[in-house]
Design an enzyme around this catalytic site. Structure first.
Site, PDB file in Angstrom:
ATOM      1  N   GLY A 127       2.776   8.743  -3.535  1.00  0.00           N
ATOM      2  CA  GLY A 127       1.942   9.208  -4.655  1.00  0.00           C
ATOM      3  C   GLY A 127       1.652   8.084  -5.630  1.00  0.00           C
ATOM      4  O   GLY A 127       2.247   8.016  -6.712  1.00  0.00           O
ATOM      5  N   TYR A 128       0.766   7.178  -5.251  1.00  0.00           N
ATOM      6  CA  TYR A 128       0.367   6.076  -6.130  1.00  0.00           C
ATOM      7  C   TYR A 128      -1.009   6.366  -6.752  1.00  0.00           C
ATOM      8  O   TYR A 128      -1.166   6.444  -7.947  1.00  0.00           O
ATOM      9  CB  TYR A 128       0.271   4.762  -5.339  1.00  0.00           C
ATOM     10  N   GLU A 244       4.314  -2.733   2.839  1.00  0.00           N
ATOM     11  CA  GLU A 244       3.223  -1.913   3.374  1.00  0.00           C
ATOM     12  C   GLU A 244       2.159  -2.796   4.017  1.00  0.00           C
ATOM     13  O   GLU A 244       1.732  -2.553   5.142  1.00  0.00           O
ATOM     14  CB  GLU A 244       2.610  -1.067   2.245  1.00  0.00           C
TER      15      GLU A 244
END
Ligand code: FAD
Length: 398
Positions: A127-128, A244
């Site tokens: 949840g960025y 990531e």
């Protein structure tokens, strides 16, 4: 730097190959060959087969439940996984939040969250992004307000991959608006079954449901779920983004895609001539091969630099740009090979007769979805324009 694999590495490769050929669930490979989207149960079947061997948390240190493998072994494992056509792990738990928890979390947090990631019982979402905060992530406004031993969370997160399957979500939340925007951001893990959370599907251009927006309305979250210090979430977020961006390479998967295109181009005749014999098409495939080799060397260099457990540096931005641009270009060349098969299916098609009786090759059905879905690669994980800004600022010293 020596990139050749030792004899021990090659023996390791044979052991991994044997696993994927004999012990990995065949139904998952078949599902991916058909171009179908894996369900949550499919991810779990795949991940549990790897977990049973102790091979799921490939990049984690041994002390935290990982393999403790060398950089070469990790690379070989990924190569063999993709060569076999197996399913890549869901990254949000294993690649993103897991390393944040074992690096910055407390002992209690490690015990609470790591086992569920290691046996694939707990799914995580990231949840960025928010409707008004993507590239400029530090401007995020979804808030966490302290209330006794809890925070009260309000706001919206968007583009949340696989959020519909998530048991937990790790969020960047605003706890202070008074200073620099990078300060006052807090990293909080939220149980998705908490009252006040709504998951809304977003269907993408490839016809799939991967994305969601998630609203938080007075969601009560224990402060014990905060990673590290309040207001220091930006530091943990950046550590995570390095991991990531390094995970986007998928060299063997790309090699397999190029090989599929070659197979199809050999079987496809355009006006009586094999597509593979077209010099212009051959040149495009050769260019993809060359770029893939360059990507592979860049990945090996990056892996060597993090071999002792360190975090990837800004070179992960270079990797992200070249890997995702190459992924898009491979699927684009693929459309030239697979696209011909779609021509007769269009309404009012005036495609020539020779296109009508061509047997549909494997992978053709999913190639359009693949092509369209791959457009997003240069957007997520921080858009490629933003990566170029990072490269110029940090690597060129601008
Ligand atoms: C398939 C997909 C999956 C995703 N999954 C997740 C997820 O699981 N969790 C999550 O939190 N987010 C996720 N995202 C969100 C993703 O990280 C953002 O979309 C991305 O950071 C870009 O933000 P934005 O969409 O708001 O675009 P914007 O920031 O509005 O950018 C629009 C355009 O402007 C360009 N631009 C913006 N600023 C600059 C600048 N300073 N210099 C040069 N160019 C600039 C961008 O490159 C882009 O082309 C996902 C996105 C996609 C497409």
């Amino acid at each position: 730097m020596d990139f050749s694999f030792s004899r021990a590495d090659e023996e390791f490769r044979m052991m991994v190959r044997d696993f994927f050929e004999n012990d990995y669930p065949r139904e998952i490979i078949a599902l991916l060959e058909r171009g179908a989207s894996p369900t949550k149960a499919d991810y779990q079947t795949s991940e549990r087969a790897m977990a049973a061997k102790g091979w799921l948390a490939v990049n984690w240190p041994k002390a935290d439940g990982g393999t403790g493998w060398s950089a070469n072994q990790k690379y070989i494992f990924d190569e063999e996984l993709e060569r076999a056509g197996a399913l890549n792990v869901v990254p949000m738990g294993l690649l993103y939040v897991g390393p944040v928890i074992y690096t910055f979390g407390t002992e209690a947090q490690k015990q609470k969250w790591l086992p569920g990631i290691l046996d694939s019982t707990t799914f995580w979402a990231q949840g960025y992004s928010e409707p008004e905060s993507g590239s400029d992530l530090a401007s995020l406004q979804c808030s966490a307000t302290p209330d006794g031993d809890d925070y009260i969370v309000n706001g919206t997160k968007i583009w949340t991959s696989l959020g519909q399957h998530a048991d937990w979500i790790f969020c960047l939340l605003r706890t202070d608006n008074s200073g620099k925007k990078q300060e006052g951001i807090t990293f909080l893990c939220i149980d998705m079954s908490t009252p006040g959370i709504t998951v809304n599907p977003i269907i993408t251009i490839d016809g799939k449901h991967t994305l969601n927006s998630i609203t938080f309305e007075n969601v009560r979250v224990p402060q014990a779920n905060r990673i590290g210090e309040e207001g220091k979430g930006w530091t943990y977020a950046n550590y995570l983004l390095g991991h990531e961006r390094t995970s986007y390479a998928h060299v063997a998967g790309k090699r397999k895609l190029i090989s599929n295109i070659r197979v199809t181009a050999r079987a496809t005749k355009v006006d009586g001539r094999r597509l593979i014999d077209d010099p212009a098409f051959q040149r495009k495939l050769s260019e993809l091969d060359v770029r893939l080799n360059a990507l592979e060397i860049t990945v090996l260099r990056t892996l060597a630099s993090v071999a002792d457990g360190g975090a990837p540096g800004n070179e992960s931005s270079i990797l992200k740009v070249i890997a995702t641009e190459l992924a898009q270009d491979i699927t684009e060349v693929g459309m030239e090979a697979f696209g011909l098969y779609a021509a007769p299916a269009f309404p009012d098609s005036v495609a020539p007769d020779w296109t009508r009786n061509m047997p549909l090759p494997a992978n053709a059905a999913s190639s359009v979805a693949h092509y369209l879905g791959n457009r997003a690669q240069s957007i997520y994980g921080g858009s490629n324009e933003i990566q170029k800004n990072i490269i110029s600022k940090h690597l060129l010293g601008l």
